[in-house]
Design an enzyme around this catalytic site. Structure first.
Site, PDB file in Angstrom:
ATOM      1  N   ASP A   1      54.380  22.362  44.717  1.00  0.00           N
ATOM      2  CA  ASP A   1      55.448  21.401  45.002  1.00  0.00           C
ATOM      3  C   ASP A   1      55.732  21.447  46.507  1.00  0.00           C
ATOM      4  O   ASP A   1      56.483  22.296  46.985  1.00  0.00           O
ATOM      5  CB  ASP A   1      56.711  21.744  44.212  1.00  0.00           C
ATOM      6  CG  ASP A   1      56.569  21.470  42.718  1.00  0.00           C
ATOM      7  OD1 ASP A   1      55.437  21.546  42.202  1.00  0.00           O
ATOM      8  OD2 ASP A   1      57.595  21.198  42.062  1.00  0.00           O
TER       9      ASP A   1
ATOM     10  N   LYS B   1      58.773  13.424  38.904  1.00  0.00           N
ATOM     11  CA  LYS B   1      59.538  14.624  38.579  1.00  0.00           C
ATOM     12  C   LYS B   1      60.938  14.538  39.169  1.00  0.00           C
ATOM     13  O   LYS B   1      61.121  14.748  40.365  1.00  0.00           O
ATOM     14  CB  LYS B   1      58.832  15.882  39.098  1.00  0.00           C
ATOM     15  CG  LYS B   1      59.588  17.188  38.796  1.00  0.00           C
ATOM     16  CD  LYS B   1      58.815  18.408  39.268  1.00  0.00           C
ATOM     17  CE  LYS B   1      59.624  19.684  39.119  1.00  0.00           C
ATOM     18  NZ  LYS B   1      58.876  20.888  39.569  1.00  0.00           N
TER      19      LYS B   1
ATOM     20  N   LYS C   1      58.300  13.637  43.550  1.00  0.00           N
ATOM     21  CA  LYS C   1      59.438  14.396  43.038  1.00  0.00           C
ATOM     22  C   LYS C   1      60.670  14.052  43.857  1.00  0.00           C
ATOM     23  O   LYS C   1      60.595  13.929  45.081  1.00  0.00           O
ATOM     24  CB  LYS C   1      59.106  15.890  43.124  1.00  0.00           C
ATOM     25  CG  LYS C   1      60.210  16.847  42.705  1.00  0.00           C
ATOM     26  CD  LYS C   1      59.679  18.283  42.785  1.00  0.00           C
ATOM     27  CE  LYS C   1      60.790  19.317  42.590  1.00  0.00           C
ATOM     28  NZ  LYS C   1      60.273  20.700  42.715  1.00  0.00           N
TER      29      LYS C   1
END
Length: 312
Positions: A156, A256, A220
């Site tokens: 991430d 996400k 995300k």
């Protein structure tokens, strides 16, 4: 799913972007409000388990140790403390991943290996100067390489929001491409936009497009450390970018939301919006995740309460 690869940067995908915030808010309400009210208790129970299986169970605290990462992994594998639920669901449901700092990846790998869950539960690591992204590129790339070497299967990354705020889209693209290459061919990359620090919804849309062109597997919303994190309106703007990218390339990119999804009802709203826009096929761990530390508490509570009321 195979990891994404970059496509050439094309400025025309960022041209003439307009976002009417009031229309976005109204669209979210139309997409979700009525459907949430019609969710039966049986459907609520099914959504509860689905939310669990879409969760990246996260600990990103300064006092993380081997012990609490081990506990996190155990809870990811066996999420229900209630003996009846535990016996019924043991080995059948677990979270999609655990998410930790790079230095805690070896702890997560050891814990999941001991549980026999390596490969079943993914190991996600934040990287690239989390949460600010304001570090030299080479040190950010080194973080990725380190986490991958230690066993991370997902990275991430956090983008440098200063590049978004100053419109340096080519530079942002080049940085994410370098991060994509540092991940290798099999490790998936999620690009954290830090939407609360992107300035405008137009910037959120453009940053989403650039991240996808650069090879991100997921976009995300947030680090969870910003003042504004995952909201449904910003999620819809990112969904529109995903839809546009899919029409242009045929590539399915995941979403996400992270930060602010604390209850099963919060999660249901997101799942309904995904189903009504991207379709049911996106509601699987390969294409949709919740980044959360507290959501699992409510999942456990709601599953126990509703299943007891239904007598199941």
């Amino acid at each position: 799913m195979k990891a994404n690869v970059e496509i050439p940067y094309d400025a025309k995908h960022l041209a003439n972007v307009r976002v009417n915030l009031s229309c976005v808010v109204r669209s979210v309400d139309l997409l979700t409000s009525a459907l949430i009210k019609r969710v039966s208790e049986q459907e609520f129970l099914a959504y509860t388990l689905q939310a669990l299986q879409l969760t990246d169970l996260t600990t990103l605290a300064g006092d993380d140790t081997d012990a609490n990462v081990t506990r996190l992994c155990f809870r990811a594998a066996y999420p229900f403390a209630d003996p009846v639920a535990h016996a019924r669901l043991r080995g059948k449901v677990h979270t999609a991943a655990v998410c930790v700092y790079p230095t805690r990846v070896p702890d997560a790998y050891r814990a999941l290996k001991a549980l026999g869950m390596v490969g079943s539960i993914q190991i996600a690591s934040v990287a690239t100067g989390f949460p600010s992204g304001s570090y030299p590129l080479e040190t950010r790339l080194q973080e990725i390489r380190y986490a991958v070497e230690q066993g991370a299967t997902e990275i991430d990354i956090v983008i440098d929001r200063s590049l978004v705020l100053t419109g340096r889209w080519v530079e942002l693209y080049d940085e994410i491409v370098a991060m994509r290459k540092a991940c290798g061919e099999t490790v998936h990359l999620k690009a954290i936009l830090g939407i609360g620090e992107c300035g405008t919804m137009v910037n959120v849309y453009k940053a989403s497009m650039v991240a996808m062109m650069a090879g991100s597997d997921f976009i995300k919303t947030s680090t969870g450390k910003e003042a504004v994190n995952a909201t449904l309106p910003v999620g819809l703007v990112m969904i529109r970018a995903i839809q546009k990218f899919y029409r242009l390339t045929g590539k399915k990119i995941g979403l996400k939301p992270a930060g602010g999804v604390r209850t099963v009802r919060d999660a249901i709203a997101w799942m309904i919006m995904i189903r009504e826009t991207l379709g049911e096929e996106w509601l699987k761990p390969e294409l949709f995740r919740f980044g959360a530390s507290g959501l699992l508490d409510d999942i456990e509570k709601q599953y126990y309460t509703v299943s007891k009321r239904l007598g199941v």
